[in-house]
Design a protein around this motif. Structure first.
Motif, PDB file in Angstrom:
ATOM      1  N   LEU A  81      -2.855 -14.866  22.041  1.00 48.59           N
ATOM      2  CA  LEU A  81      -2.494 -13.469  22.245  1.00 48.59           C
ATOM      3  C   LEU A  81      -3.642 -12.767  22.972  1.00 48.59           C
ATOM      4  CD1 LEU A  81      -0.996 -12.365  18.790  1.00 48.59           C
ATOM      5  CD2 LEU A  81       0.273 -12.702  20.916  1.00 48.59           C
ATOM      6  N   ASP A  82      -3.287 -11.944  23.934  1.00 46.84           N
ATOM      7  CA  ASP A  82      -4.291 -11.098  24.578  1.00 46.84           C
ATOM      8  C   ASP A  82      -4.362  -9.736  23.904  1.00 46.84           C
ATOM      9  OD1 ASP A  82      -5.226 -12.624  27.157  1.00 46.84           O
ATOM     10  OD2 ASP A  82      -3.063 -12.932  27.004  1.00 46.84           O
ATOM     11  N   GLY A  83      -3.290  -9.352  23.250  1.00 48.05           N
ATOM     12  CA  GLY A  83      -3.297  -8.082  22.552  1.00 48.05           C
ATOM     13  C   GLY A  83      -2.264  -8.043  21.449  1.00 48.05           C
ATOM     14  N   LEU A  84      -2.607  -7.324  20.373  1.00 47.26           N
ATOM     15  CA  LEU A  84      -1.708  -7.096  19.243  1.00 47.26           C
ATOM     16  C   LEU A  84      -1.663  -5.591  19.044  1.00 47.26           C
ATOM     17  CD1 LEU A  84      -0.059  -8.037  16.779  1.00 47.26           C
ATOM     18  CD2 LEU A  84      -2.220  -8.372  15.559  1.00 47.26           C
ATOM     19  N   VAL A  85      -0.479  -5.004  19.222  1.00 44.78           N
ATOM     20  CA  VAL A  85      -0.322  -3.553  19.169  1.00 44.78           C
ATOM     21  C   VAL A  85       0.484  -3.181  17.940  1.00 44.78           C
ATOM     22  CG1 VAL A  85       0.507  -1.503  20.383  1.00 44.78           C
ATOM     23  CG2 VAL A  85      -0.376  -3.456  21.693  1.00 44.78           C
ATOM     24  N   PHE A  86      -0.061  -2.283  17.122  1.00 45.22           N
ATOM     25  CA  PHE A  86       0.621  -1.839  15.908  1.00 45.22           C
ATOM     26  C   PHE A  86       1.244  -0.467  16.149  1.00 45.22           C
ATOM     27  CE2 PHE A  86      -2.745  -4.484  13.643  1.00 45.22           C
ATOM     28  CZ  PHE A  86      -1.890  -5.556  13.471  1.00 45.22           C
ATOM     29  N   GLY A  87       2.579  -0.430  16.208  1.00 48.34           N
ATOM     30  CA  GLY A  87       3.266   0.833  16.405  1.00 48.34           C
ATOM     31  C   GLY A  87       4.358   1.105  15.393  1.00 48.34           C
ATOM     32  N   ALA A  88       4.653   0.149  14.517  1.00 52.00           N
ATOM     33  CA  ALA A  88       5.755   0.313  13.558  1.00 52.00           C
ATOM     34  C   ALA A  88       5.385   1.338  12.493  1.00 52.00           C
ATOM     35  CB  ALA A  88       6.089  -1.024  12.900  1.00 52.00           C
ATOM     36  N   GLN A  89       6.224   2.354  12.349  1.00 53.09           N
ATOM     37  CA  GLN A  89       6.055   3.339  11.291  1.00 53.09           C
ATOM     38  C   GLN A  89       7.353   4.122  11.131  1.00 53.09           C
ATOM     39  OE1 GLN A  89       3.226   6.512  12.333  1.00 53.09           O
ATOM     40  NE2 GLN A  89       3.198   5.671  14.402  1.00 53.09           N
ATOM     41  N   ARG A  90       7.488   4.727   9.973  1.00 55.38           N
ATOM     42  CA  ARG A  90       8.673   5.531   9.716  1.00 55.38           C
ATOM     43  C   ARG A  90       8.327   6.594   8.699  1.00 55.38           C
ATOM     44  NH1 ARG A  90      14.059   4.007   6.310  1.00 55.38           N
ATOM     45  NH2 ARG A  90      15.280   5.865   6.809  1.00 55.38           N
ATOM     46  N   PHE A  91       8.672   7.826   9.006  1.00 52.40           N
ATOM     47  CA  PHE A  91       8.418   8.937   8.080  1.00 52.40           C
ATOM     48  C   PHE A  91       9.490   8.932   7.004  1.00 52.40           C
ATOM     49  CE2 PHE A  91       8.615  13.290   6.555  1.00 52.40           C
ATOM     50  CZ  PHE A  91       7.265  13.589   6.359  1.00 52.40           C
ATOM     51  N   ARG A  92       9.059   8.990   5.752  1.00 54.71           N
ATOM     52  CA  ARG A  92      10.001   8.961   4.624  1.00 54.71           C
ATOM     53  C   ARG A  92       9.814  10.221   3.775  1.00 54.71           C
ATOM     54  NH1 ARG A  92       8.969   3.513   5.621  1.00 54.71           N
ATOM     55  NH2 ARG A  92      10.797   2.145   5.392  1.00 54.71           N
ATOM     56  N   PRO A  93      10.737  11.184   3.855  1.00 62.88           N
ATOM     57  CA  PRO A  93      10.605  12.407   3.058  1.00 62.88           C
ATOM     58  C   PRO A  93      10.663  12.156   1.555  1.00 62.88           C
ATOM     59  CG  PRO A  93      12.228  12.674   4.824  1.00 62.88           C
ATOM     60  CD  PRO A  93      11.909  11.217   4.730  1.00 62.88           C
ATOM     61  N   VAL A  94      11.378  11.112   1.165  1.00 63.99           N
ATOM     62  CA  VAL A  94      11.546  10.772  -0.253  1.00 63.99           C
ATOM     63  C   VAL A  94      10.897   9.421  -0.513  1.00 63.99           C
ATOM     64  CG1 VAL A  94      13.221  10.315  -2.085  1.00 63.99           C
ATOM     65  CG2 VAL A  94      13.695  12.072  -0.356  1.00 63.99           C
ATOM     66  N   ARG A  95      10.225   9.290  -1.640  1.00 61.03           N
ATOM     67  CA  ARG A  95       9.538   8.036  -1.958  1.00 61.03           C
ATOM     68  C   ARG A  95      10.537   6.891  -2.097  1.00 61.03           C
ATOM     69  NH1 ARG A  95       7.732   4.724  -6.119  1.00 61.03           N
ATOM     70  NH2 ARG A  95       5.596   3.962  -5.858  1.00 61.03           N
ATOM     71  N   GLU A  96      10.233   5.784  -1.455  1.00 61.44           N
ATOM     72  CA  GLU A  96      11.036   4.573  -1.548  1.00 61.44           C
ATOM     73  C   GLU A  96      10.111   3.405  -1.874  1.00 61.44           C
ATOM     74  OE1 GLU A  96      13.441   3.902   1.949  1.00 61.44           O
ATOM     75  OE2 GLU A  96      13.441   6.048   2.403  1.00 61.44           O
ATOM     76  N   GLU A  97      10.646   2.441  -2.615  1.00 64.14           N
ATOM     77  CA  GLU A  97       9.896   1.222  -2.912  1.00 64.14           C
ATOM     78  C   GLU A  97      10.524   0.045  -2.187  1.00 64.14           C
ATOM     79  OE1 GLU A  97       9.243   0.270  -6.980  1.00 64.14           O
ATOM     80  OE2 GLU A  97       7.830   1.932  -7.304  1.00 64.14           O
ATOM     81  N   THR A  98       9.674  -0.872  -1.753  1.00 62.50           N
ATOM     82  CA  THR A  98      10.152  -2.084  -1.106  1.00 62.50           C
ATOM     83  C   THR A  98      10.569  -3.105  -2.156  1.00 62.50           C
ATOM     84  OG1 THR A  98       8.018  -3.232  -1.086  1.00 62.50           O
ATOM     85  CG2 THR A  98       8.441  -1.654   0.697  1.00 62.50           C
ATOM     86  N   ALA A  99      11.099  -4.228  -1.707  1.00 60.94           N
ATOM     87  CA  ALA A  99      11.489  -5.300  -2.627  1.00 60.94           C
ATOM     88  C   ALA A  99      10.300  -5.829  -3.410  1.00 60.94           C
ATOM     89  CB  ALA A  99      12.146  -6.438  -1.844  1.00 60.94           C
ATOM     90  N   ASP A 100       9.088  -5.588  -2.912  1.00 59.44           N
ATOM     91  CA  ASP A 100       7.872  -6.052  -3.592  1.00 59.44           C
ATOM     92  C   ASP A 100       7.315  -5.013  -4.553  1.00 59.44           C
ATOM     93  OD1 ASP A 100       7.664  -8.490  -1.862  1.00 59.44           O
ATOM     94  OD2 ASP A 100       7.407  -6.954  -0.316  1.00 59.44           O
ATOM     95  N   GLY A 101       8.013  -3.872  -4.704  1.00 62.35           N
ATOM     96  CA  GLY A 101       7.538  -2.830  -5.596  1.00 62.35           C
ATOM     97  C   GLY A 101       6.431  -1.974  -5.015  1.00 62.35           C
ATOM     98  N   LEU A 102       6.282  -1.985  -3.700  1.00 61.39           N
ATOM     99  CA  LEU A 102       5.256  -1.196  -3.030  1.00 61.39           C
ATOM    100  C   LEU A 102       5.873   0.047  -2.413  1.00 61.39           C
ATOM    101  CD1 LEU A 102       3.408  -4.113  -1.171  1.00 61.39           C
ATOM    102  CD2 LEU A 102       2.697  -2.975  -3.288  1.00 61.39           C
ATOM    103  N   GLU A 103       5.102   1.134  -2.364  1.00 59.49           N
ATOM    104  CA  GLU A 103       5.558   2.341  -1.689  1.00 59.49           C
ATOM    105  C   GLU A 103       5.769   2.006  -0.218  1.00 59.49           C
ATOM    106  OE1 GLU A 103       5.793   5.434   0.716  1.00 59.49           O
ATOM    107  OE2 GLU A 103       3.685   4.808   0.541  1.00 59.49           O
ATOM    108  N   ALA A 104       6.905   2.383   0.333  1.00 63.18           N
ATOM    109  CA  ALA A 104       7.349   1.861   1.625  1.00 63.18           C
ATOM    110  C   ALA A 104       6.456   2.270   2.796  1.00 63.18           C
ATOM    111  CB  ALA A 104       8.787   2.294   1.893  1.00 63.18           C
ATOM    112  N   THR A 105       5.967   3.504   2.810  1.00 64.01           N
ATOM    113  CA  THR A 105       5.091   3.922   3.907  1.00 64.01           C
ATOM    114  C   THR A 105       3.788   3.142   3.868  1.00 64.01           C
ATOM    115  OG1 THR A 105       6.045   6.147   3.913  1.00 64.01           O
ATOM    116  CG2 THR A 105       3.872   5.884   4.923  1.00 64.01           C
ATOM    117  N   PHE A 106       3.225   2.967   2.688  1.00 69.15           N
ATOM    118  CA  PHE A 106       1.999   2.181   2.539  1.00 69.15           C
ATOM    119  C   PHE A 106       2.219   0.759   3.034  1.00 69.15           C
ATOM    120  CE2 PHE A 106      -0.543  -0.792   0.037  1.00 69.15           C
ATOM    121  CZ  PHE A 106      -1.827  -0.264   0.144  1.00 69.15           C
ATOM    122  N   ALA A 107       3.356   0.168   2.664  1.00 66.03           N
ATOM    123  CA  ALA A 107       3.619  -1.224   3.034  1.00 66.03           C
ATOM    124  C   ALA A 107       3.776  -1.384   4.533  1.00 66.03           C
ATOM    125  CB  ALA A 107       4.875  -1.722   2.316  1.00 66.03           C
ATOM    126  N   LEU A 108       4.569  -0.515   5.157  1.00 62.70           N
ATOM    127  CA  LEU A 108       4.836  -0.657   6.592  1.00 62.70           C
ATOM    128  C   LEU A 108       3.663  -0.193   7.441  1.00 62.70           C
ATOM    129  CD1 LEU A 108       6.778  -1.240   8.952  1.00 62.70           C
ATOM    130  CD2 LEU A 108       7.618   1.107   8.701  1.00 62.70           C
TER     131      LEU A 108
END
Length: 285
Positions: A81-108
């Protein structure tokens, strides 16, 4: 031909950057969770005469399984790889948990960037002038890491989660050289400012409308932001870590980039219950 992996690569700045890179002759691996967005990206790449230079990797980067699937998918498709760009994000007005029990914004917004960034260093080190470009919020709106409640189980707001994600990414970048001493890979934290993207879509209707109106007047286009991103990929600073707010370089001596706090976040990340991922000796967090 350079090779770039972009998370959030089917929308907004990620899509604009991927198409820019592909049009000029680079190869792009676009990672995102939506099949429809992936198909639309491939269609646009074909229309631009760059269809053979864009791959779509479907992965839910808010889950541990999705992060590991993304690692495997990139490795299947590229030996460097010459570059790895991190752009994935999503604003969540309401708290959601992932399948792993993590807060979704923190996880993503944070954890996936930690897993992929550390987990793909060996491919990056084979690149010509490798760089990790983390599109986050250095030098932007204030916020803090909630050390006693990283998963924001108390007093959650979407803005609090988003700002914690930005501060975690500041520390992630600051800590990178300590985890990979002597690496050639440069780590760049970049705040693009106000850009017209789909970030406002999950907001309640009045706020969504106001944000879109303001964006038409004040925000830059994703294509304009992508041009700045491409320049940083082509010529990253010589220092192991750097941070920018638009074209203004930021001082890394402040508390947002404190090495002790960065090491503390790394330790807390390592202690997260990442069941279902690779064995502990193989985890890259």
């Amino acid at each position: 031909m350079r090779v770039y992996a972009i998370t959030g690569g089917t929308n907004g700045m990620g899509r604009a950057l991927g198409l820019l890179l592909a049009r000029r002759g680079d190869r792009v691996l676009a990672l995102a969770s939506g099949e429809a967005g992936g198909r639309a990206l491939l269609d646009r790449a074909r229309e631009a005469g760059a269809g053979d230079r864009v791959d779509f990797l479907r992965a839910d980067l808010s889950t541990v399984a999705g992060m590991n699937a993304a690692l495997a998918g990139v490795r299947e498709r590229a030996d460097r790889l010459d570059g790895l760009v991190f752009g994935a994000q999503r604003f969540r007005p309401v708290r959601e948990e992932t399948a792993d029990g993590l807060e979704a914004t923190f996880a993503l917004t944070y954890l996936s960037r930690s897993v992929l960034g550390h987990g793909l260093v060996d491919l990056l080190e084979r690149g010509e002038a490798p760089v990790i470009l983390n599109i986050a919020g250095p030098g932007g709106l204030p916020g803090r890491v909630h050390w006693d409640d990283l998963q924001l189980t108390r007093g959650y707001t979407g803005m609090r989660a988003a700002m914690q994600g930005s501060r975690c990414n500041d520390l992630l970048g600051a800590d990178f050289p300590a985890r990979h001493p002597g690496a050639r890979t440069r780590y760049v934290l970049y705040n693009p400012g106000f850009v017209r993207t789909g970030m406002a879509d999950p907001l309640p209707a009045p706020q969504r409308l106001l944000t879109r109106v303001l964006a038409r007047v004040l925000a830059r286009s994703p294509e304009a932001a992508a041009a700045d991103l491409a320049r940083l990929l082509d010529a990253p600073p010589a220092e192991p870590v750097s941070a920018f707010r638009r074209n203004t370089r930021l001082d890394l001596s402040g508390p947002a980039f404190d090495p002790g706090a960065a090491a503390g976040l790394y330790a807390l990340t390592r202690a997260l219950p990442l069941d279902g991922g690779p064995p502990e000796r193989e985890r890259h967090v």
